[in-house]
Scaffold this motif. Sequence first.
Motif, PDB file in Angstrom:
ATOM      1  N   THR A  71     -21.111 -63.637  54.361  1.00  0.00           N
ATOM      2  CA  THR A  71     -20.564 -64.959  54.680  1.00  0.00           C
ATOM      3  C   THR A  71     -19.146 -65.159  54.152  1.00  0.00           C
ATOM      4  OG1 THR A  71     -21.453 -65.923  52.643  1.00  0.00           O
ATOM      5  CG2 THR A  71     -22.878 -65.988  54.609  1.00  0.00           C
ATOM      6  N   ALA A  72     -18.739 -64.344  53.164  1.00  0.00           N
ATOM      7  CA  ALA A  72     -17.471 -64.540  52.454  1.00  0.00           C
ATOM      8  C   ALA A  72     -17.424 -65.905  51.773  1.00  0.00           C
ATOM      9  CB  ALA A  72     -16.270 -64.360  53.379  1.00  0.00           C
ATOM     10  N   ASP A  73     -18.595 -66.453  51.425  1.00  0.00           N
ATOM     11  CA  ASP A  73     -18.662 -67.751  50.767  1.00  0.00           C
ATOM     12  C   ASP A  73     -18.165 -67.677  49.325  1.00  0.00           C
ATOM     13  OD1 ASP A  73     -19.657 -69.020  52.967  1.00  0.00           O
ATOM     14  OD2 ASP A  73     -21.737 -69.089  52.283  1.00  0.00           O
ATOM     15  N   VAL A  74     -17.757 -68.813  48.832  1.00  0.00           N
ATOM     16  CA  VAL A  74     -17.372 -68.976  47.427  1.00  0.00           C
ATOM     17  C   VAL A  74     -18.623 -69.291  46.618  1.00  0.00           C
ATOM     18  CG1 VAL A  74     -16.103 -70.481  45.835  1.00  0.00           C
ATOM     19  CG2 VAL A  74     -15.042 -69.756  47.995  1.00  0.00           C
ATOM     20  N   TRP A  75     -18.714 -68.742  45.394  1.00  0.00           N
ATOM     21  CA  TRP A  75     -19.776 -69.170  44.498  1.00  0.00           C
ATOM     22  C   TRP A  75     -19.168 -69.715  43.210  1.00  0.00           C
ATOM     23  CZ3 TRP A  75     -18.798 -64.051  45.547  1.00  0.00           C
ATOM     24  CH2 TRP A  75     -18.620 -63.160  44.481  1.00  0.00           C
ATOM     25  N   SER A  76     -19.823 -70.705  42.667  1.00  0.00           N
ATOM     26  CA  SER A  76     -19.300 -71.444  41.523  1.00  0.00           C
ATOM     27  C   SER A  76     -19.586 -70.703  40.220  1.00  0.00           C
ATOM     28  CB  SER A  76     -19.937 -72.830  41.459  1.00  0.00           C
ATOM     29  OG  SER A  76     -21.331 -72.707  41.170  1.00  0.00           O
ATOM     30  N   ALA A  77     -18.957 -71.177  39.148  1.00  0.00           N
ATOM     31  CA  ALA A  77     -19.235 -70.631  37.827  1.00  0.00           C
ATOM     32  C   ALA A  77     -20.701 -70.836  37.457  1.00  0.00           C
ATOM     33  CB  ALA A  77     -18.334 -71.304  36.790  1.00  0.00           C
ATOM     34  N   GLN A  78     -21.232 -71.983  37.834  1.00  0.00           N
ATOM     35  CA  GLN A  78     -22.626 -72.270  37.516  1.00  0.00           C
ATOM     36  C   GLN A  78     -23.572 -71.307  38.249  1.00  0.00           C
ATOM     37  OE1 GLN A  78     -20.311 -74.512  38.452  1.00  0.00           O
ATOM     38  NE2 GLN A  78     -20.008 -75.588  36.517  1.00  0.00           N
ATOM     39  N   GLU A  79     -23.266 -71.018  39.525  1.00  0.00           N
ATOM     40  CA  GLU A  79     -24.072 -70.059  40.281  1.00  0.00           C
ATOM     41  C   GLU A  79     -23.921 -68.663  39.692  1.00  0.00           C
ATOM     42  OE1 GLU A  79     -26.404 -68.814  43.837  1.00  0.00           O
ATOM     43  OE2 GLU A  79     -26.357 -70.379  42.313  1.00  0.00           O
ATOM     44  N   ALA A  80     -22.705 -68.301  39.304  1.00  0.00           N
ATOM     45  CA  ALA A  80     -22.474 -66.994  38.682  1.00  0.00           C
ATOM     46  C   ALA A  80     -23.279 -66.853  37.399  1.00  0.00           C
ATOM     47  CB  ALA A  80     -20.990 -66.799  38.406  1.00  0.00           C
ATOM     48  N   HIS A  81     -23.369 -67.932  36.641  1.00  0.00           N
ATOM     49  CA  HIS A  81     -24.167 -67.914  35.418  1.00  0.00           C
ATOM     50  C   HIS A  81     -25.648 -67.775  35.743  1.00  0.00           C
ATOM     51  CE1 HIS A  81     -26.220 -69.785  31.886  1.00  0.00           C
ATOM     52  NE2 HIS A  81     -25.324 -69.055  31.238  1.00  0.00           N
ATOM     53  N   ARG A  82     -26.107 -68.489  36.747  1.00  0.00           N
ATOM     54  CA  ARG A  82     -27.519 -68.405  37.146  1.00  0.00           C
ATOM     55  C   ARG A  82     -27.889 -66.996  37.588  1.00  0.00           C
ATOM     56  NH1 ARG A  82     -30.832 -68.445  41.350  1.00  0.00           N
ATOM     57  NH2 ARG A  82     -29.141 -68.347  42.878  1.00  0.00           N
ATOM     58  N   LEU A  83     -26.949 -66.315  38.240  1.00  0.00           N
ATOM     59  CA  LEU A  83     -27.191 -64.965  38.733  1.00  0.00           C
ATOM     60  C   LEU A  83     -27.041 -63.904  37.642  1.00  0.00           C
ATOM     61  CD1 LEU A  83     -25.232 -65.269  42.106  1.00  0.00           C
ATOM     62  CD2 LEU A  83     -27.727 -65.112  41.847  1.00  0.00           C
ATOM     63  N   GLY A  84     -26.563 -64.301  36.478  1.00  0.00           N
ATOM     64  CA  GLY A  84     -26.391 -63.352  35.385  1.00  0.00           C
ATOM     65  C   GLY A  84     -25.055 -62.649  35.367  1.00  0.00           C
ATOM     66  N   MET A  85     -24.136 -63.038  36.242  1.00  0.00           N
ATOM     67  CA  MET A  85     -22.819 -62.408  36.293  1.00  0.00           C
ATOM     68  C   MET A  85     -21.909 -62.917  35.174  1.00  0.00           C
ATOM     69  SD  MET A  85     -19.990 -62.644  39.347  1.00  0.00           S
ATOM     70  CE  MET A  85     -18.581 -63.440  38.570  1.00  0.00           C
ATOM     71  N   VAL A  86     -22.101 -64.167  34.788  1.00  0.00           N
ATOM     72  CA  VAL A  86     -21.271 -64.822  33.781  1.00  0.00           C
ATOM     73  C   VAL A  86     -22.119 -65.117  32.546  1.00  0.00           C
ATOM     74  CG1 VAL A  86     -20.170 -67.046  33.273  1.00  0.00           C
ATOM     75  CG2 VAL A  86     -19.531 -65.781  35.325  1.00  0.00           C
ATOM     76  N   ASN A  87     -21.543 -64.879  31.367  1.00  0.00           N
ATOM     77  CA  ASN A  87     -22.277 -65.120  30.125  1.00  0.00           C
ATOM     78  C   ASN A  87     -22.332 -66.589  29.745  1.00  0.00           C
ATOM     79  OD1 ASN A  87     -20.888 -62.271  29.848  1.00  0.00           O
ATOM     80  ND2 ASN A  87     -22.721 -62.223  28.592  1.00  0.00           N
ATOM     81  N   HIS A  88     -21.201 -67.292  29.901  1.00  0.00           N
ATOM     82  CA  HIS A  88     -21.115 -68.692  29.494  1.00  0.00           C
ATOM     83  C   HIS A  88     -20.215 -69.442  30.461  1.00  0.00           C
ATOM     84  CE1 HIS A  88     -22.899 -67.814  25.531  1.00  0.00           C
ATOM     85  NE2 HIS A  88     -22.125 -66.735  25.523  1.00  0.00           N
ATOM     86  N   VAL A  89     -20.538 -70.727  30.659  1.00  0.00           N
ATOM     87  CA  VAL A  89     -19.688 -71.650  31.412  1.00  0.00           C
ATOM     88  C   VAL A  89     -19.354 -72.806  30.483  1.00  0.00           C
ATOM     89  CG1 VAL A  89     -19.495 -73.166  33.424  1.00  0.00           C
ATOM     90  CG2 VAL A  89     -20.795 -71.015  33.596  1.00  0.00           C
ATOM     91  N   VAL A  90     -18.057 -73.082  30.336  1.00  0.00           N
ATOM     92  CA  VAL A  90     -17.619 -74.124  29.414  1.00  0.00           C
ATOM     93  C   VAL A  90     -16.569 -74.997  30.089  1.00  0.00           C
ATOM     94  CG1 VAL A  90     -18.077 -72.676  27.394  1.00  0.00           C
ATOM     95  CG2 VAL A  90     -15.805 -72.661  28.428  1.00  0.00           C
ATOM     96  N   PRO A  91     -16.354 -76.215  29.608  1.00  0.00           N
ATOM     97  CA  PRO A  91     -15.294 -77.056  30.173  1.00  0.00           C
ATOM     98  C   PRO A  91     -13.938 -76.357  30.108  1.00  0.00           C
ATOM     99  CG  PRO A  91     -16.719 -78.345  28.757  1.00  0.00           C
ATOM    100  CD  PRO A  91     -17.130 -76.921  28.572  1.00  0.00           C
ATOM    101  N   ARG A  92     -13.103 -76.654  31.084  1.00  0.00           N
ATOM    102  CA  ARG A  92     -11.812 -75.966  31.197  1.00  0.00           C
ATOM    103  C   ARG A  92     -10.999 -76.045  29.905  1.00  0.00           C
ATOM    104  NH1 ARG A  92      -8.504 -74.800  35.731  1.00  0.00           N
ATOM    105  NH2 ARG A  92      -6.517 -73.971  35.030  1.00  0.00           N
ATOM    106  N   ASP A  93     -10.925 -77.223  29.295  1.00  0.00           N
ATOM    107  CA  ASP A  93     -10.092 -77.376  28.104  1.00  0.00           C
ATOM    108  C   ASP A  93     -10.693 -76.719  26.869  1.00  0.00           C
ATOM    109  OD1 ASP A  93     -12.147 -79.156  27.722  1.00  0.00           O
ATOM    110  OD2 ASP A  93     -10.875 -80.889  27.303  1.00  0.00           O
ATOM    111  N   GLU A  94     -11.930 -76.255  26.974  1.00  0.00           N
ATOM    112  CA  GLU A  94     -12.580 -75.573  25.853  1.00  0.00           C
ATOM    113  C   GLU A  94     -12.649 -74.063  26.054  1.00  0.00           C
ATOM    114  OE1 GLU A  94     -16.407 -77.310  25.075  1.00  0.00           O
ATOM    115  OE2 GLU A  94     -15.642 -79.371  25.229  1.00  0.00           O
ATOM    116  N   LEU A  95     -12.136 -73.576  27.184  1.00  0.00           N
ATOM    117  CA  LEU A  95     -12.325 -72.171  27.542  1.00  0.00           C
ATOM    118  C   LEU A  95     -11.709 -71.227  26.513  1.00  0.00           C
ATOM    119  CD1 LEU A  95     -13.286 -70.004  29.557  1.00  0.00           C
ATOM    120  CD2 LEU A  95     -11.113 -70.314  30.778  1.00  0.00           C
ATOM    121  N   SER A  96     -10.428 -71.354  26.262  1.00  0.00           N
ATOM    122  CA  SER A  96      -9.764 -70.424  25.337  1.00  0.00           C
ATOM    123  C   SER A  96     -10.327 -70.509  23.915  1.00  0.00           C
ATOM    124  CB  SER A  96      -8.259 -70.660  25.350  1.00  0.00           C
ATOM    125  OG  SER A  96      -7.708 -70.285  26.605  1.00  0.00           O
TER     126      SER A  96
END
Length: 283
Positions: A182-207
Amino acid sequence: MTAFETIVVERPEPRIARIVMNRPEARNAQNLQMTYDLNTAFDQAVQDDAVKVIVLAGNGPHFSSGHDLRPGAKNTAGVDFPPVGNWGGFAEPNAHGRFAREQEIYLQITRRWRNLAKPTIAEVHGKCIAGGLMLAWACDLIVASDDAEFCDPVVTMGVCGVEWFVHPWELGPRKAKELLFTADVWSAQEAHRLGMVNHVVPRDELSPFVMKLAERIAAKPSFALKLTKEAVNRSVDVMGQPAAIEQAFALHQLCHAHNLQEFGMIVDPAGLHPSVRKPAQAS
């Protein structure tokens, strides 16, 4: 400390090297200069015994918009930069030269980064598209801001996904198929659910979050960190990931050959942004 054209290397504390892609006007699209700047910076961090953790981040609104398809002043692999791989044949015509180029600057160099002998963390914000995924996936951990978005739209260009083809490993086979088809976009939250991302945090807290995570890791013994990474990577290798990537890369090259016959260029121009539709010669 080495000065680079396309990246900035920071040492927020002696044990942590923070490598920041710095082409914000190009949304950190990865041209050949950036490829070899990153490679040099990674190598320097690995050879510095004081460094225990490496962070990869991006300056500007996005982590990375992928490979820069626009022709640049230094765009010839094996000529403008000394090669790091062992394939050769960069000046050969047709599929031979194209295969050599993509082996060097996409496949083998990403494999080098994946196997760096120190823990690496991708600090991802904004968009992470196509080649940007390869940068993030080469890292051991991924921390994403809550506004991060991911996408591999390369099937739209008539090619079977980016060269570092770890989609089934990062997303699972069924979701990998859906997001490629589909070439669809997936969100950070979806990436986390799929196990691709370890943590999702607010933008200003990222660094700050990434720094704290890096500090916790850096408190561990260097040799144990290196061997733990080696143990996990080799476990994935035994499961067959290297062979899967190699066969997908061969199919990627077959797609290029088909498109060259069909459209006179190695990608389907219908899937390209208008700014690169005419001159694009590499994916």
